[in-house]
Design a protein around this motif. Structure first.
Motif, PDB file in Angstrom:
ATOM      1  N   GLY A 219       0.422  -1.207   0.061  1.00 56.91           N
ATOM      2  CA  GLY A 219      -0.004   0.010  -0.107  1.00 56.91           C
ATOM      3  C   GLY A 219       0.540   1.544   0.231  1.00 56.91           C
ATOM      4  N   VAL A 220       0.355   2.001  -1.128  1.00 59.95           N
ATOM      5  CA  VAL A 220       1.792   3.629  -1.089  1.00 59.95           C
ATOM      6  C   VAL A 220       0.368   4.962  -1.550  1.00 59.95           C
ATOM      7  CG1 VAL A 220       3.057   2.256  -2.444  1.00 59.95           C
ATOM      8  CG2 VAL A 220       1.392   3.198  -3.121  1.00 59.95           C
ATOM      9  N   ALA A 221       1.039   6.056  -1.011  1.00 62.10           N
ATOM     10  CA  ALA A 221       0.449   6.930  -0.870  1.00 62.10           C
ATOM     11  C   ALA A 221       0.416   7.291  -2.012  1.00 62.10           C
ATOM     12  CB  ALA A 221       0.058   7.819  -0.090  1.00 62.10           C
ATOM     13  N   LEU A 222      -0.277   8.191  -2.478  1.00 60.50           N
ATOM     14  CA  LEU A 222      -0.095   9.247  -3.777  1.00 60.50           C
ATOM     15  C   LEU A 222      -0.699  10.253  -3.256  1.00 60.50           C
ATOM     16  CD1 LEU A 222      -1.826   7.019  -6.677  1.00 60.50           C
ATOM     17  CD2 LEU A 222       0.512   7.196  -5.805  1.00 60.50           C
ATOM     18  N   ALA A 223       0.504  11.492  -2.809  1.00 62.33           N
ATOM     19  CA  ALA A 223       0.318  12.603  -2.409  1.00 62.33           C
ATOM     20  C   ALA A 223      -0.140  13.194  -3.090  1.00 62.33           C
ATOM     21  CB  ALA A 223       1.631  12.889  -1.820  1.00 62.33           C
ATOM     22  N   ASP A 224       0.575  13.828  -4.483  1.00 64.95           N
ATOM     23  CA  ASP A 224      -0.136  14.426  -4.876  1.00 64.95           C
ATOM     24  C   ASP A 224      -1.704  14.371  -5.735  1.00 64.95           C
ATOM     25  OD1 ASP A 224       0.475  12.114  -6.573  1.00 64.95           O
ATOM     26  OD2 ASP A 224       0.416  13.082  -8.348  1.00 64.95           O
ATOM     27  N   ARG A 225      -2.070  13.362  -5.762  1.00 69.95           N
ATOM     28  CA  ARG A 225      -4.052  12.861  -5.477  1.00 69.95           C
ATOM     29  C   ARG A 225      -4.908  13.249  -5.106  1.00 69.95           C
ATOM     30  NH1 ARG A 225      -4.181   8.296 -10.422  1.00 69.95           N
ATOM     31  NH2 ARG A 225      -6.425   8.739  -9.882  1.00 69.95           N
ATOM     32  N   GLY A 226      -4.054  13.089  -3.939  1.00 68.45           N
ATOM     33  CA  GLY A 226      -4.615  12.847  -2.109  1.00 68.45           C
ATOM     34  C   GLY A 226      -5.024  11.571  -1.995  1.00 68.45           C
ATOM     35  N   ILE A 227      -4.812  10.169  -2.645  1.00 73.50           N
ATOM     36  CA  ILE A 227      -5.667   8.655  -2.483  1.00 73.50           C
ATOM     37  C   ILE A 227      -4.886   8.059  -2.228  1.00 73.50           C
ATOM     38  CG2 ILE A 227      -7.740   9.481  -4.135  1.00 73.50           C
ATOM     39  CD1 ILE A 227      -6.190   8.002  -6.443  1.00 73.50           C
ATOM     40  N   VAL A 228      -4.800   6.753  -1.762  1.00 67.75           N
ATOM     41  CA  VAL A 228      -3.278   5.548  -1.978  1.00 67.75           C
ATOM     42  C   VAL A 228      -4.140   5.189  -3.083  1.00 67.75           C
ATOM     43  CG1 VAL A 228      -3.594   5.977   0.412  1.00 67.75           C
ATOM     44  CG2 VAL A 228      -5.116   4.478  -0.771  1.00 67.75           C
ATOM     45  N   GLN A 229      -3.068   3.933  -3.170  1.00 62.52           N
ATOM     46  CA  GLN A 229      -2.752   3.224  -3.948  1.00 62.52           C
ATOM     47  C   GLN A 229      -2.683   1.354  -2.907  1.00 62.52           C
ATOM     48  OE1 GLN A 229       0.507   3.189  -6.515  1.00 62.52           O
ATOM     49  NE2 GLN A 229      -1.439   4.046  -7.975  1.00 62.52           N
ATOM     50  N   VAL A 230      -3.091   0.236  -4.119  1.00 66.31           N
ATOM     51  CA  VAL A 230      -2.526  -1.017  -3.111  1.00 66.31           C
ATOM     52  C   VAL A 230      -1.689  -0.972  -4.944  1.00 66.31           C
ATOM     53  CG1 VAL A 230      -3.247  -3.007  -3.288  1.00 66.31           C
ATOM     54  CG2 VAL A 230      -4.573  -1.570  -2.424  1.00 66.31           C
ATOM     55  N   SER A 231      -0.209  -1.005  -5.380  1.00 66.30           N
ATOM     56  CA  SER A 231       0.884  -1.718  -5.639  1.00 66.30           C
ATOM     57  C   SER A 231       0.787  -3.209  -6.073  1.00 66.30           C
ATOM     58  CB  SER A 231       1.523  -0.759  -5.765  1.00 66.30           C
ATOM     59  OG  SER A 231       2.904  -0.637  -6.889  1.00 66.30           O
ATOM     60  N   MET A 232       0.498  -3.545  -7.070  1.00 66.74           N
ATOM     61  CA  MET A 232       0.965  -5.400  -6.877  1.00 66.74           C
ATOM     62  C   MET A 232       1.847  -5.206  -8.358  1.00 66.74           C
ATOM     63  SD  MET A 232      -2.905  -6.634  -6.621  1.00 66.74           S
ATOM     64  CE  MET A 232      -3.921  -5.359  -8.429  1.00 66.74           C
ATOM     65  N   ASN A 233       2.550  -6.571  -8.454  1.00 64.69           N
ATOM     66  CA  ASN A 233       3.084  -7.319  -8.732  1.00 64.69           C
ATOM     67  C   ASN A 233       2.308  -8.363  -9.408  1.00 64.69           C
ATOM     68  OD1 ASN A 233       4.109  -5.340  -9.736  1.00 64.69           O
ATOM     69  ND2 ASN A 233       6.604  -5.778  -8.282  1.00 64.69           N
ATOM     70  N   LEU A 234       2.121  -8.846 -10.873  1.00 65.42           N
ATOM     71  CA  LEU A 234       1.617 -10.605 -11.054  1.00 65.42           C
ATOM     72  C   LEU A 234       2.674 -11.494 -11.547  1.00 65.42           C
ATOM     73  CD1 LEU A 234      -1.094  -8.991 -10.386  1.00 65.42           C
ATOM     74  CD2 LEU A 234      -2.365  -9.891 -11.938  1.00 65.42           C
ATOM     75  N   THR A 235       3.067 -12.171 -10.824  1.00 63.37           N
ATOM     76  CA  THR A 235       4.445 -12.885 -11.621  1.00 63.37           C
ATOM     77  C   THR A 235       3.949 -13.796 -12.450  1.00 63.37           C
ATOM     78  OG1 THR A 235       4.183 -14.126  -9.754  1.00 63.37           O
ATOM     79  CG2 THR A 235       5.591 -12.519  -9.233  1.00 63.37           C
ATOM     80  N   ASN A 236       2.430 -14.389 -12.928  1.00 62.71           N
ATOM     81  CA  ASN A 236       2.157 -15.324 -13.443  1.00 62.71           C
ATOM     82  C   ASN A 236       0.774 -14.930 -13.732  1.00 62.71           C
ATOM     83  OD1 ASN A 236       1.028 -17.499 -14.759  1.00 62.71           O
ATOM     84  ND2 ASN A 236       2.678 -19.300 -13.608  1.00 62.71           N
ATOM     85  N   TYR A 237       0.302 -13.712 -14.990  1.00 63.98           N
ATOM     86  CA  TYR A 237      -0.908 -13.653 -14.807  1.00 63.98           C
ATOM     87  C   TYR A 237      -1.197 -14.219 -14.914  1.00 63.98           C
ATOM     88  CZ  TYR A 237       0.355 -14.099 -19.693  1.00 63.98           C
ATOM     89  OH  TYR A 237       0.516 -14.437 -21.462  1.00 63.98           O
ATOM     90  N   LYS A 238      -1.340 -16.318 -15.835  1.00 63.78           N
ATOM     91  CA  LYS A 238      -1.985 -16.648 -16.224  1.00 63.78           C
ATOM     92  C   LYS A 238      -2.867 -17.621 -15.085  1.00 63.78           C
ATOM     93  CE  LYS A 238       0.584 -17.961 -20.524  1.00 63.78           C
ATOM     94  NZ  LYS A 238       0.776 -18.667 -21.202  1.00 63.78           N
ATOM     95  N   LYS A 239      -2.716 -17.954 -14.070  1.00 62.75           N
ATOM     96  CA  LYS A 239      -2.655 -18.788 -13.131  1.00 62.75           C
ATOM     97  C   LYS A 239      -2.588 -17.098 -11.711  1.00 62.75           C
ATOM     98  CE  LYS A 239       0.778 -22.268 -13.274  1.00 62.75           C
ATOM     99  NZ  LYS A 239       1.590 -23.100 -12.085  1.00 62.75           N
ATOM    100  N   THR A 240      -3.414 -16.188 -11.582  1.00 62.69           N
ATOM    101  CA  THR A 240      -3.991 -15.248 -10.839  1.00 62.69           C
ATOM    102  C   THR A 240      -3.837 -13.955 -12.048  1.00 62.69           C
ATOM    103  OG1 THR A 240      -2.644 -15.668  -9.558  1.00 62.69           O
ATOM    104  CG2 THR A 240      -3.380 -13.674  -8.858  1.00 62.69           C
ATOM    105  N   PRO A 241      -4.493 -13.838 -13.325  1.00 66.48           N
ATOM    106  CA  PRO A 241      -5.163 -12.648 -13.534  1.00 66.48           C
ATOM    107  C   PRO A 241      -5.235 -11.587 -13.908  1.00 66.48           C
ATOM    108  CG  PRO A 241      -6.971 -14.910 -13.371  1.00 66.48           C
ATOM    109  CD  PRO A 241      -5.631 -15.417 -12.783  1.00 66.48           C
ATOM    110  N   LEU A 242      -5.671 -11.033 -13.988  1.00 66.65           N
ATOM    111  CA  LEU A 242      -5.949  -9.252 -13.829  1.00 66.65           C
ATOM    112  C   LEU A 242      -7.532  -9.406 -13.044  1.00 66.65           C
ATOM    113  CD1 LEU A 242      -3.891  -7.199 -17.053  1.00 66.65           C
ATOM    114  CD2 LEU A 242      -3.568  -6.751 -14.910  1.00 66.65           C
ATOM    115  N   ALA A 243      -8.010  -9.713 -13.520  1.00 69.11           N
ATOM    116  CA  ALA A 243      -9.943  -9.699 -13.032  1.00 69.11           C
ATOM    117  C   ALA A 243      -9.636 -10.034 -11.489  1.00 69.11           C
ATOM    118  CB  ALA A 243     -10.403 -10.383 -14.000  1.00 69.11           C
ATOM    119  N   ARG A 244      -8.873 -11.596 -11.499  1.00 70.13           N
ATOM    120  CA  ARG A 244      -9.510 -11.868 -10.618  1.00 70.13           C
ATOM    121  C   ARG A 244      -8.483 -10.904  -9.184  1.00 70.13           C
ATOM    122  NH1 ARG A 244      -6.789 -18.248 -11.056  1.00 70.13           N
ATOM    123  NH2 ARG A 244      -8.697 -18.255 -11.800  1.00 70.13           N
TER     124      ARG A 244
END
Length: 303
Positions: A219-244
């Motif tokens: 979890g990171v803060a986007l200070a310039d936008r006043g919101i926060v973000q869940v920043s992810m790396n999907l290391t196998n997009y076939k087994k864990t797809p974007l939608a999931r």
């Protein structure tokens, strides 16, 4: 491009100085057998992600040129950003694309790692498929403690670098170089400024704390936008797809009374991953990628 293609996605700890970023981009694309495909910078993360492809020798030379351009321009003693980092050139992965194997990329990582130490005196750690021992496969584990804690960490026997002496470079830190499969950097922005919420969702999503097996998240803060973000790396997009991954983040966000206000992909993404997301959300029946107009046009015979 040639018959043998390697992708590399170096991440550098600079996301704000446009002149420095342009100089690094110019260094990467100055070789005749390499093509720089994408440059994405984030001032909150204070990080830039480059994507390049080329033949193995050309990509290796490009990465060495990147170090030569980055080290005079990045001083980690002055660097502050949301993304964890231990090096000016923080991480360099090699990914097999065409006509090369993962073993070829492992050999390339080791060759470049040795040259980075010999030329620039930056200690190097090998990770993922190039790792010298199982506990070094995970980039997050290598980077734990970040630049500020690494001067002490590198002195411990178990954290001696794969290439170099047990002394941190004073301004450029240390670097992780490895070989891996394709990774998707996928971020989900939340309609709140509460960083605790983003961190709680990241903890629920990432595989290391019981979430999705092929997801790394913070979890990171986007200070310039006043919101926060869940920043992810999907290391196998076939087994864990974007939608999931998105569905789980959205579900966890709802538990906190927070909405998803946007998503972003950092760098490039395989079209298969986007087709999979379209298929999931549109509930398509009997969909084939051959139904995409541009694909059909590009595959049509001349005339």
């Amino acid at each position: 491009m040639g018959e043998r293609l390697v992708e590399s996605v170096p991440n550098v700890s600079e996301g704000r100085d446009r002149a420095a970023i342009e100089a690094m981009a110019a260094a990467l694309q100055s070789g005749p057998t390499v093509r720089l495909l994408d440059v994405q910078s984030d001032p909150d993360h204070h990080r830039t992600v480059f994507t390049l492809v080329g033949d193995p020798d050309g990509v290796a030379d490009a990465i060495l040129r990147l170090f030569a351009a980055a080290l005079p321009r990045i001083d980690l003693r002055l660097h502050r950003g949301e993304h964890p980092r231990m090096g000016a050139v923080d991480v360099v992965p090699f990914v097999p694309v065409r006509g090369v194997t993962m073993a070829d990329c492992v050999a390339l990582a080791r060759r470049v790692g040795r040259e980075v130490w010999e030329r620039f005196r930056v200690p190097v750690y090998l990770y993922e498929e190039a790792a010298s021992r199982p506990e070094r496969r995970d980039l997050a584990e290598i980077r734990r403690g970040e630049f500020e804690g690494f001067a002490d960490k590198i002195l411990r026997e178990e954290w001696a670098p794969d290439f170099g002496e047990r002394v941190l470079h004073p301004t450029a830190g240390a670097t992780a170089i490895g070989a891996r499969e394709f990774l998707i950097a996928f971020n989900v922005n939340l309609g709140t400024a509460d960083l605790k919420v983003a961190k709680a969702i990241a903890r629920a999503v990432r595989g290391s704390s019981g979430g999705l097996r092929y997801v790394k998240a913070l979890g990171v803060a986007l200070a310039d936008r006043g919101i926060v973000q869940v920043s992810m790396n999907l290391t196998n997009y076939k087994k864990t797809p974007l939608a999931r991954a998105l569905d789980l983040v959205r579900s966890e966000a709802a538990r906190h009374g927070v909405a998803v206000v946007g998503t972003e992909i950092v760098g490039l993404v395989p079209e298969e991953a986007l087709f999979s997301a379209a298929d999931h959300y549109l509930r398509l029946e009997r969909f084939s990628p051959d139904q995409v107009l541009e694909r059909r046009i590009s595959s049509a015979p001349d005339g």
